[in-house]
Design an enzyme around this catalytic site. Structure first.
Site, PDB file in Angstrom:
ATOM      1  N   LYS A  14      16.656   8.204 -44.192  1.00  0.00           N
ATOM      2  CA  LYS A  14      16.614   7.900 -42.763  1.00  0.00           C
ATOM      3  C   LYS A  14      17.978   7.477 -42.199  1.00  0.00           C
ATOM      4  CE  LYS A  14      11.784   6.511 -42.366  1.00  0.00           C
ATOM      5  NZ  LYS A  14      10.932   5.354 -41.997  1.00  0.00           N
ATOM      6  N   PHE A  62       4.280   1.494 -31.698  1.00  0.00           N
ATOM      7  CA  PHE A  62       5.631   1.720 -32.226  1.00  0.00           C
ATOM      8  C   PHE A  62       6.039   3.191 -32.239  1.00  0.00           C
ATOM      9  CE2 PHE A  62       2.706   1.539 -35.857  1.00  0.00           C
ATOM     10  CZ  PHE A  62       2.981   2.742 -36.493  1.00  0.00           C
ATOM     11  N   ARG A  90       6.722   7.018 -54.134  1.00  0.00           N
ATOM     12  CA  ARG A  90       6.258   5.890 -53.308  1.00  0.00           C
ATOM     13  C   ARG A  90       6.563   4.557 -53.990  1.00  0.00           C
ATOM     14  NH1 ARG A  90       4.650   6.261 -48.150  1.00  0.00           N
ATOM     15  NH2 ARG A  90       3.124   4.623 -48.483  1.00  0.00           N
ATOM     16  N   THR A  96       6.475  -0.351 -47.437  1.00  0.00           N
ATOM     17  CA  THR A  96       6.946   0.204 -46.166  1.00  0.00           C
ATOM     18  C   THR A  96       7.710  -0.831 -45.353  1.00  0.00           C
ATOM     19  OG1 THR A  96       5.090   1.741 -46.141  1.00  0.00           O
ATOM     20  CG2 THR A  96       6.208   1.371 -44.052  1.00  0.00           C
ATOM     21  N   ARG A 107      13.903   0.381 -51.016  1.00  0.00           N
ATOM     22  CA  ARG A 107      13.875  -0.486 -49.829  1.00  0.00           C
ATOM     23  C   ARG A 107      14.224  -1.926 -50.175  1.00  0.00           C
ATOM     24  NH1 ARG A 107       8.455   2.488 -48.172  1.00  0.00           N
ATOM     25  NH2 ARG A 107       9.320   4.162 -46.867  1.00  0.00           N
ATOM     26  N   HIS A 123      11.724   7.751 -46.029  1.00  0.00           N
ATOM     27  CA  HIS A 123      10.323   8.129 -45.818  1.00  0.00           C
ATOM     28  C   HIS A 123       9.882   8.841 -47.081  1.00  0.00           C
ATOM     29  CE1 HIS A 123       6.706  10.037 -44.256  1.00  0.00           C
ATOM     30  NE2 HIS A 123       7.130  11.128 -44.867  1.00  0.00           N
TER      31      HIS A 123
END
EC number: 2.7.4.6
Length: 159
Positions: A14, A62, A90, A96, A107, A123
């Site tokens: 991203k 959002f 994942r 997330t 992340r 993502h």
């Protein structure tokens, strides 16, 4: 739950990762884990494509900021292949919401503490159905490749 079968999933690096120079580091993590990159390109996602990609969030508050964010800079889209690739990717990505992402996940290691959970570095498709739909949004069949890797030899020989 995956039954140890070979799968393909979509990963998007991203805007927050692209502008911070994290592309190579993120790709490296997937390859070191034994996953195979079978399609990859840098693109600037159009508003229309972003709205198709995030269609299930259209009625959520959002949605507009999500579309604005993902279209802000170029992104890297990848088709990643491997045994149980959807689940593995994942787990590697982490929660997330970056505040809940464990250290050692993409992340957890790279997402900045910002109030907006959409700035979460990558993502990753959340199901086999999503992966198939998302891959078709970004890649033609002739943009996805098959080639041998060392892991193929190990699985073939049963080592």
């Amino acid at each position: 739950m995956c039954e140890n079968e070979k799968e393909r999933t979509l990963v998007i690096i991203k805007p927050d990762a692209v502008i911070r120079g994290l592309i190579g580091e993120i790709i490296s993590r997937f390859e070191k884990r034994g996953l195979k990159i079978v399609g990859m390109k840098m693109i600037w996602i159009s508003k229309e494509l972003a709205e198709k990609h995030y269609a299930e969030h259209r009625e959520k508050p959002f949605f507009k900021s999500l579309v604005e964010y993902i279209t802000r800079t170029p992104v890297v889209v990848m088709v990643v292949e491997g045994r149980c690739a959807i689940e593995v990717v994942r787990k590697m990505a982490g929660a997330t919401d970056p505040k809940n992402a464990e250290p050692g996940t993409i992340r957890g290691d790279f997402a900045l503490e910002v109030s907006d959970a959409i700035c979460n570095v990558v993502h990753a498709s959340d199901s086999k159905e999503s992966a198939e739909r998302e891959i078709k949004l970004y890649f033609r069949d002739d943009e996805i490749f098959d080639y041998p890797r060392a892991e193929d030899w190990f699985y073939r020989k049963g080592i």
